[in-house]
Enzyme design. Structure first.
Site, PDB file in Angstrom:
ATOM      1  N   HIS A   1     131.377  73.499 -33.465  1.00  0.00           N
ATOM      2  CA  HIS A   1     131.743  72.203 -34.042  1.00  0.00           C
ATOM      3  C   HIS A   1     131.766  71.151 -32.952  1.00  0.00           C
ATOM      4  CE1 HIS A   1     133.833  69.191 -36.400  1.00  0.00           C
ATOM      5  NE2 HIS A   1     133.408  69.869 -37.448  1.00  0.00           N
TER       6      HIS A   1
ATOM      7  N   ASP B   1     131.869  75.733 -42.832  1.00  0.00           N
ATOM      8  CA  ASP B   1     130.721  76.235 -43.593  1.00  0.00           C
ATOM      9  C   ASP B   1     130.554  77.745 -43.519  1.00  0.00           C
ATOM     10  OD1 ASP B   1     129.683  73.711 -44.504  1.00  0.00           O
ATOM     11  OD2 ASP B   1     129.272  73.302 -42.401  1.00  0.00           O
TER      12      ASP B   1
END
Ligand SMILES: CC(C)(COP(=O)(O)OP(=O)(O)OC[C@H]1O[C@@H](n2cnc3c(N)ncnc32)[C@H](O)[C@@H]1OP(=O)(O)O)[C@@H](O)C(=O)NCCC(=O)NCCS
Length: 397
Positions: A268, A325
């Site tokens: 991320h 996700d």
């Protein structure tokens, strides 16, 4: 002396603070996400998507009466204009649902009576219409492309439950509807992510909310942003096919990383530890896996996750952890949502955050006055020197 901008250019604005915001906050070191002061874990536990959307838009939790009116407004705004459905019927049936959604947003604008009214109240009304209609658009396109009849809304269902009903034509059981509601809460906002920044940048020109949201949908479609949930499922299906036992997952992960490919759903730009949304979705993936007989997906995913973590660690990359996700795709698939509808599902939720940010941008709620985004780029072209080209006519070239 080196210009300060030199140290930050060409790295995608990492670490550059471009604005103030009151909508949400991420503490990337400690894995904390907050909407308007409230921890995501508390919202996932106690709130509902309409209440969270109200919080994002209005800045505070609604009273009972405020929530009731907000939900009634969402229900009243659900219907999609018939010309949008006519346009859908003319589209190639293999059109990507994200492309169709992006094309639908300006069409929805044409049916909005408040389009040219840029007051705050009109923007809130536009936001409610968008939050109500984006799910209706996604469900309608899915039905039309499959040649199935459209499913009329069921106002006795929650916002989340009604989407599943209109998409799949089957009433979800209350637990599934609630799990999906939680998924919508988790994806509602995430500070200045790529799609939200796109929305804010567009409306900083005083373009209307629909122009901003269309840009947001476009940005969300990319594999590095909202497209990652579907890519995780593709990766999972590939592992299921290529790997004979869980023991071989490590080799599969290693060879993928060695080939310079990414493990989707890991890493991320802001979190340097595990994404708090992933923790909630991981538990949901196990629970739904047990309920639907798909626990094998959960086990494969946890194996991919642990093998990836150890591979990253060997390479000194200790801050690449699972993001939102990684488990959401399996959760959606267990709910019956097709893989190419997973990114549109992200949009169904994120449209609430986009609209909250658009209103904040338009009314400078977190800064002195509105400001048009206009960054700089350094010119590094060197064609005939930096600027010495002599124009020659077409005949002379
Ligand atoms: C999300 C993402 C773009 C953020 O990364 P970032 O902060 O911009 O960092 P980079 O992509 O530049 O990655 C830094 C390094 O870690 C590696 N890395 C990051 N995420 C990785 C992943 N998921 N798999 C393998 N390697 C990864 C990169 O290859 C890069 O290696 P290098 O320095 O040797 O070139 C990145 O982690 C990624 O592509 N993840 C997969 C896609 C995804 O899940 N997106 C959804 C985000 S919510």
């Amino acid at each position: 002396m080196v210009d300060a901008s030199v140290r930050v250019k060409n790295i995608g604005l990492r670490g550059v603070t471009v604005a103030d915001t009151k909508v949400s906050y991420i503490d990337g070191e400690n894995g904390i996400l907050i909407y308007r002061g409230f921890r995501i874990e508390d919202l996932a536990k106690w709130s509902t998507f309409p209440e969270t959307a109200y919080l994002l838009l209005m800045g505070s939790l609604p009273t009972h009466g405020q929530l009731q009116s907000f939900e009634e407004e969402l229900i009243a705004a659900r219907e999609i204009p018939s010309f949008v459905l006519d346009a859908f019927r003319a589209l190639p049936k293999d059109a990507d649902p994200m492309d169709v959604l992006q094309a639908a947003v300006p069409l929805l604008a044409l049916a909005d009576p408040d389009l040219r009214d840029d007051s705050r109240a009109a923007n809130v009304r536009k936001a409610i219409r968008l939050i109500a209609r984006v799910p209706a658009v996604v469900a309608a396109w899915h039905r039309i492309r499959r040649g199935n009849a459209l499913v009329p809304p069921d106002n006795s269902l929650s916002h989340a439950g009604n989407f599943l009903w209109q998409l799949l034509g089957e009433k979800p059981d209350p637990e599934t509807a609630r799990d999906f509601d939680v998924c919508l809460i988790l994806h509602g906002d995430h500070t200045f992510n790529a799609s939200t920044f796109a929305c804010r940048e567009v409306v900083s020109t005083q373009a209307h909310m629909y122009a901003g949201v269309a840009a947001g949908v476009g940005a969300l479609a990319g594999a590095l942003h909202g497209g990652a949930n579907a890519r995780v499922m593709e990766m999972l299906f590939q592992v299921e096919k290529e790997v004979k036992s869980e023991e071989e997952v490590g080799d599969w992960v290693r060879s993928r990383i060695e080939a310079g490919k990414k493990i989707m759903g890991m890493g991320h730009a802001v979190y340097k530890t595990v994404d708090p949304r992933s923790v909630i979705l991981k538990e949901m993936s196990l629970r739904l896996g047990r309920k639907t007989g798909r626990e094998n997906w959960y086990h494969l995913l946890t194996r991919i996750e642990s093998e990836s973590l150890s591979e990253f660690e060997k390479r000194g990359k200790t801050n690449i952890k699972s993001n939102v996700d990684f488990y959401s795709g399996s959760v959606y698939a267990m709910m019956g949502i097709p893989v190419d509808i997973m990114t549109p599902v992200f949009a169904i939720s994120r449209v609430s955050g986009w609209c909250a940010h658009i209103i904040e941008e338009k009314f400078a709620d977190a800064q002195g006055k509105p400001a048009l985004y206009r960054p700089q780029a350094e010119y590094v072209g060197d064609y005939c020197g930096a600027m010495g080209c002599e124009y020659q006519s077409l005949e002379a070239r």
